[in-house]
Design a protein around this motif. Sequence first.
Motif, PDB file in Angstrom:
ATOM      1  N   MET A   1      -4.537  -3.439  -5.309  1.00 57.53           N
ATOM      2  CA  MET A   1      -5.353  -4.021  -6.352  1.00 57.53           C
ATOM      3  C   MET A   1      -6.820  -3.735  -6.032  1.00 57.53           C
ATOM      4  N   LEU A   2      -7.540  -3.173  -6.995  1.00 56.40           N
ATOM      5  CA  LEU A   2      -8.950  -2.857  -6.815  1.00 56.40           C
ATOM      6  C   LEU A   2      -9.768  -3.573  -7.877  1.00 56.40           C
ATOM      7  N   PRO A   3     -10.843  -4.260  -7.473  1.00 57.56           N
ATOM      8  CA  PRO A   3     -11.664  -4.989  -8.434  1.00 57.56           C
ATOM      9  C   PRO A   3     -12.148  -4.067  -9.553  1.00 57.56           C
ATOM     10  N   GLY A   4     -11.914  -4.471 -10.788  1.00 57.91           N
ATOM     11  CA  GLY A   4     -12.335  -3.693 -11.931  1.00 57.91           C
ATOM     12  C   GLY A   4     -11.363  -2.588 -12.327  1.00 57.91           C
ATOM     13  N   TYR A   5     -10.375  -2.318 -11.492  1.00 54.31           N
ATOM     14  CA  TYR A   5      -9.425  -1.245 -11.760  1.00 54.31           C
ATOM     15  C   TYR A   5      -7.995  -1.756 -11.864  1.00 54.31           C
ATOM     16  N   GLY A   6      -7.747  -2.958 -11.394  1.00 51.09           N
ATOM     17  CA  GLY A   6      -6.401  -3.506 -11.443  1.00 51.09           C
ATOM     18  C   GLY A   6      -5.485  -2.815 -10.464  1.00 51.09           C
ATOM     19  N   LEU A   7      -4.225  -2.770 -10.810  1.00 51.15           N
ATOM     20  CA  LEU A   7      -3.232  -2.138  -9.959  1.00 51.15           C
ATOM     21  C   LEU A   7      -3.332  -0.633 -10.152  1.00 51.15           C
ATOM     22  N   ARG A   8      -3.797   0.058  -9.129  1.00 49.54           N
ATOM     23  CA  ARG A   8      -4.026   1.495  -9.200  1.00 49.54           C
ATOM     24  C   ARG A   8      -3.550   2.158  -7.928  1.00 49.54           C
ATOM     25  N   THR A   9      -3.279   3.448  -8.021  1.00 49.38           N
ATOM     26  CA  THR A   9      -2.998   4.232  -6.831  1.00 49.38           C
ATOM     27  C   THR A   9      -4.335   4.688  -6.273  1.00 49.38           C
ATOM     28  N   ALA A  10      -4.652   4.215  -5.101  1.00 51.07           N
ATOM     29  CA  ALA A  10      -5.846   4.669  -4.389  1.00 51.07           C
ATOM     30  C   ALA A  10      -5.351   5.618  -3.309  1.00 51.07           C
ATOM     31  N   HIS A  11      -5.815   6.833  -3.357  1.00 52.38           N
ATOM     32  CA  HIS A  11      -5.307   7.890  -2.494  1.00 52.38           C
ATOM     33  C   HIS A  11      -6.023   7.907  -1.151  1.00 52.38           C
ATOM     34  N   ALA A  12      -5.259   8.190  -0.095  1.00 50.63           N
ATOM     35  CA  ALA A  12      -5.856   8.311   1.236  1.00 50.63           C
ATOM     36  C   ALA A  12      -6.929   9.389   1.196  1.00 50.63           C
ATOM     37  N   PHE A  13      -8.073   9.091   1.774  1.00 51.51           N
ATOM     38  CA  PHE A  13      -9.196  10.021   1.768  1.00 51.51           C
ATOM     39  C   PHE A  13      -9.796  10.038   3.164  1.00 51.51           C
ATOM     40  N   PRO A  14     -10.085  11.215   3.705  1.00 50.31           N
ATOM     41  CA  PRO A  14     -10.509  11.300   5.103  1.00 50.31           C
ATOM     42  C   PRO A  14     -11.984  10.962   5.350  1.00 50.31           C
ATOM     43  N   PHE A  15     -12.396   9.761   4.962  1.00 50.99           N
ATOM     44  CA  PHE A  15     -13.745   9.323   5.309  1.00 50.99           C
ATOM     45  C   PHE A  15     -13.832   9.210   6.822  1.00 50.99           C
ATOM     46  N   SER A  16     -15.004   9.432   7.369  1.00 52.05           N
ATOM     47  CA  SER A  16     -15.167   9.439   8.825  1.00 52.05           C
ATOM     48  C   SER A  16     -14.911   8.078   9.462  1.00 52.05           C
ATOM     49  N   ASP A  17     -15.026   6.995   8.695  1.00 50.17           N
ATOM     50  CA  ASP A  17     -14.836   5.665   9.285  1.00 50.17           C
ATOM     51  C   ASP A  17     -13.444   5.480   9.879  1.00 50.17           C
ATOM     52  N   GLN A  18     -12.467   6.203   9.379  1.00 49.16           N
ATOM     53  CA  GLN A  18     -11.118   6.085   9.936  1.00 49.16           C
ATOM     54  C   GLN A  18     -11.089   6.505  11.405  1.00 49.16           C
ATOM     55  N   HIS A  19     -12.019   7.363  11.777  1.00 52.38           N
ATOM     56  CA  HIS A  19     -12.063   7.874  13.139  1.00 52.38           C
ATOM     57  C   HIS A  19     -13.049   7.103  14.020  1.00 52.38           C
ATOM     58  N   THR A  20     -14.135   6.613  13.421  1.00 52.05           N
ATOM     59  CA  THR A  20     -15.165   5.951  14.229  1.00 52.05           C
ATOM     60  C   THR A  20     -14.969   4.443  14.363  1.00 52.05           C
ATOM     61  N   LEU A  21     -14.537   3.768  13.302  1.00 56.15           N
ATOM     62  CA  LEU A  21     -14.441   2.303  13.355  1.00 56.15           C
ATOM     63  C   LEU A  21     -13.476   1.774  14.412  1.00 56.15           C
ATOM     64  N   PRO A  22     -12.340   2.412  14.640  1.00 60.28           N
ATOM     65  CA  PRO A  22     -11.496   1.890  15.722  1.00 60.28           C
ATOM     66  C   PRO A  22     -12.235   1.831  17.063  1.00 60.28           C
ATOM     67  N   LEU A  34      -9.376   6.136  -1.960  1.00 57.40           N
ATOM     68  CA  LEU A  34     -10.335   6.366  -3.036  1.00 57.40           C
ATOM     69  C   LEU A  34      -9.594   6.562  -4.343  1.00 57.40           C
ATOM     70  N   CYS A  35     -10.164   6.046  -5.422  1.00 54.89           N
ATOM     71  CA  CYS A  35      -9.689   6.416  -6.760  1.00 54.89           C
ATOM     72  C   CYS A  35     -10.904   6.535  -7.667  1.00 54.89           C
ATOM     73  N   LEU A  36     -10.759   7.383  -8.654  1.00 56.81           N
ATOM     74  CA  LEU A  36     -11.782   7.540  -9.677  1.00 56.81           C
ATOM     75  C   LEU A  36     -11.350   6.720 -10.882  1.00 56.81           C
ATOM     76  N   LEU A  41      -7.673  12.395 -13.619  1.00 56.67           N
ATOM     77  CA  LEU A  41      -8.477  13.196 -12.702  1.00 56.67           C
ATOM     78  C   LEU A  41      -8.138  12.868 -11.257  1.00 56.67           C
ATOM     79  N   SER A  42      -7.971  11.597 -10.931  1.00 58.73           N
ATOM     80  CA  SER A  42      -7.590  11.219  -9.562  1.00 58.73           C
ATOM     81  C   SER A  42      -6.273  11.883  -9.173  1.00 58.73           C
ATOM     82  N   SER A  43      -5.291  11.776 -10.055  1.00 58.21           N
ATOM     83  CA  SER A  43      -3.980  12.370  -9.765  1.00 58.21           C
ATOM     84  C   SER A  43      -4.068  13.880  -9.627  1.00 58.21           C
TER      85      SER A  43
END
Length: 152
Positions: A1-22, A34-36, A41-43
């Motif tokens: 669930m995403l605010p303003g988007y409802g139930l949506r497929t948000a696709h895995a996206f390789p933002f750098s935080d996945q590697h640095t935040l841990p 991420l979803c647009l 277009l997202s799909s």
Amino acid sequence: MLPGYGLRTAHAFPFSDQHTLPRTLGVGQVTTRLCLDSRVLSSALFGLRRAGLLRAARRPGVQRALTSIFSRAHVGGDGFAIRADAWRGDHHAAYALTGREQSRVTGLVAAHVTRELLTGTPPAGVHHIEQLPALASLPEALTPHGVSLRHL
């Protein structure tokens, strides 16, 4: 669930935080998605990525063709949503950032960080944004620009 988007497929996206935040925050795992605002277009974009066709986009001729196609295709608006989830043992935190004009928001973040680095008193050394307490209010600073951060 995403605010303003409802139930949506948000696709895995390789933002750098996945590697640095841990490492920087001591959490076990981080995922970002991420979803647009356009489901089509997202799909399409993430389908091309899964099929490996975006690798071909590194070639200049393919880049020109894709740029031409996408500059003429106006599917949806300029909205975006990013969801980040982090786990430390049994503890889970999730946040969503929503807004418009993702590239503009990226530029605003860079401008705020640069201003803090030039006018503030950052600690010596190399740091990530989450390691700089002076930038803790950055999400709120982006609110006047149509960006919203919500704890999920």
